[in-house]
Design an enzyme around this catalytic site. Structure first.
Site, PDB file in Angstrom:
ATOM      1  N   GLY A  77      31.610  43.325  50.825  1.00 48.98           N
ATOM      2  CA  GLY A  77      30.307  43.908  51.161  1.00 48.98           C
ATOM      3  C   GLY A  77      29.172  43.055  50.611  1.00 48.98           C
ATOM      4  CE1 TYR A 131      48.106  40.078  40.959  1.00 50.92           C
ATOM      5  CE2 TYR A 131      50.173  39.134  41.712  1.00 50.92           C
ATOM      6  CZ  TYR A 131      48.859  38.976  41.309  1.00 50.92           C
ATOM      7  OH  TYR A 131      48.308  37.712  41.259  1.00 50.92           O
ATOM      8  CB  SER A 181      43.690  40.489  39.905  1.00 50.48           C
ATOM      9  OG  SER A 181      44.889  41.254  39.964  1.00 50.48           O
ATOM     10  CB  THR A 228      43.670  40.734  31.671  1.00 45.52           C
ATOM     11  OG1 THR A 228      42.979  40.415  32.884  1.00 45.52           O
ATOM     12  CG2 THR A 228      44.513  41.971  31.869  1.00 45.52           C
ATOM     13  N   GLY A 229      40.714  39.440  30.662  1.00 50.01           N
ATOM     14  CA  GLY A 229      39.963  38.212  30.366  1.00 50.01           C
ATOM     15  C   GLY A 229      39.476  38.199  28.927  1.00 50.01           C
TER      16      GLY A 229
END
Ligand code: UDP
Length: 333
Positions: A108, A151, A81, A41-42
């Protein structure tokens, strides 16, 4: 004399709307910025202007796969996201994976690098709220299996696992609950109300209000949002904090404002209300005011003018590009 070492920040979702503004802000604060995005989506167009800077680097990577970044990292901002209801419908599995698996990978990484991590949560954790305005204490009213569930629940899980890493591993974590935010570089065709209305105004189409338009939203200008996020990251508060603008308006009144602002004389037409569309939304920002000494400064009229100027600057090609992005290839990932 050796130059002081730059602090290094990893920003996921860097090619997105918020990620690109955050990248700019951290560069201007003297950080070395490592941007990461899988570009579903970016859009690289949002950060093209940063590529020439020595302190900016970019990884085209999907964070739901193991994330490796060489060298030290002081801070991580997790902003990867999809963030619009239309996108969740088109890429539901990726939406769930980036909020869950992606967040796990970044926690992590933060542990490994001894970095402080801020995660982008959302007012969607409150669902269709039964408490108004929404305070951080409210647990929410979410439909787990509705169209927004992918979402909302990913973001709720994200908060949960972030707190678990904080409590169990002593990781330095920050949780921002972001309310509707707008400004230049929103994706024109992502279906959200502001790009939708502005695109319609520029193409001379009717303004589409969903439902009777009595549902409310409270819109925060991107510079205010970024400032709140920056202050939250630098604070020592580990619990969720609402960041948004409490200036609430009905969608119908907002449509009327847009008709005036754009001066294009469009008609307002009514379309069905999407399922589980929250009826009211307004952040209670008392906590952010108290602990961050932050509140929004940009009025809706000033912010909307700047945003409209951005959309007016888009090319004809961009303005008329097919309604929504085609995600077919990504659904096989
Ligand atoms: N909306 C609308 N017309 C549109 C797009 C959205 O009336 O063309 C409404 C939508 O139903 C919702 C509000 O505007 O009530 C905000 O929608 P958006 O998708 O921007 O954000 P969210 O619902 O996630 O707050």
């Amino acid at each position: 004399m050796s130059k002081e070492k730059k602090r290094r920040v990893l920003i996921t979702g860097a090619a997105g709307f918020l990620g690109s503004h955050l990248s700019e802000r951290f560069l201007s604060e003297g950080f070395h910025v490592i941007g990461m995005d899988n570009l579903i989506t970016g859009d690289l167009k949002n950060i093209e202007h940063l590529f020439g800077q020595e302190s900016f680097e970019f990884y085209h990577h999907d964070i739901t796969k193991f994330v490796h970044v060489p060298g030290e990292i002081d801070y991580i901002l997790h902003f990867a996201s999809p963030a619009s209801p239309i996108d969740y419908l088109k890429i539901p599995i990726q939406t769930l994976k980036v909020g869950s698996l992606g967040t796990h990978n970044l926690l992590g990484l933060a542990k490994e690098k001894n970095a402080r991590i801020l995660i982008a949560s959302t007012s969607e954790v409150y669902g269709d709220p039964l408490v108004h305005p929404q305070t951080e204490e409210y647990y929410g009213n979410v439909n787990t299996i509705g169209p927004r569930g992918v979402y909302d629940e990913a973001k709720r899980f994200q908060e949960s696992i972030t707190m678990a890493y904080h409590r169990f591993h002593g990781l330095e974590t920050r949780i921002a609950r972001i309310f509707n935010t707008y400004g230049p570089r929103m994706r024109l065709n992502d279906g959200r109300v502001i790009p939708a209305f502005m695109g319609q105004a520029l193409r001379g189409e009717d303004i589409t209000v969903f439902g009777d338009g009595q549902q409310t939203r409270s819109f925060c200008y991107v510079d205010d949002q970024v400032d709140g996020l920056f202050k939250l990251l630098m604070s020592d508060y580990s619990y969720p904090v609402n960041i948004g603008n409490p200036d609430e308006i009905t969608i119908l009144e907002f449509a009327e404002e847009i008709v005036k602002l754009t001066n294009a004389n469009q008609k307002i037409v009514f379309k069905p209300l999407p399922k589980d569309d929250p009826m009211q939304r307004q952040p209670d920002i008392s906590l952010a005011k108290k602990i961050l000494n932050w509140e929004p400064k940009v009025s809706r009229s000033e912010g909307m003018q700047k945003t409209f100027a951005y959309f007016k600057g888009l090319s004809k090609d961009e303005l008329y590009r097919s309604e929504h992005k085609d995600f077919t290839a990504h659904n096989r990932l």
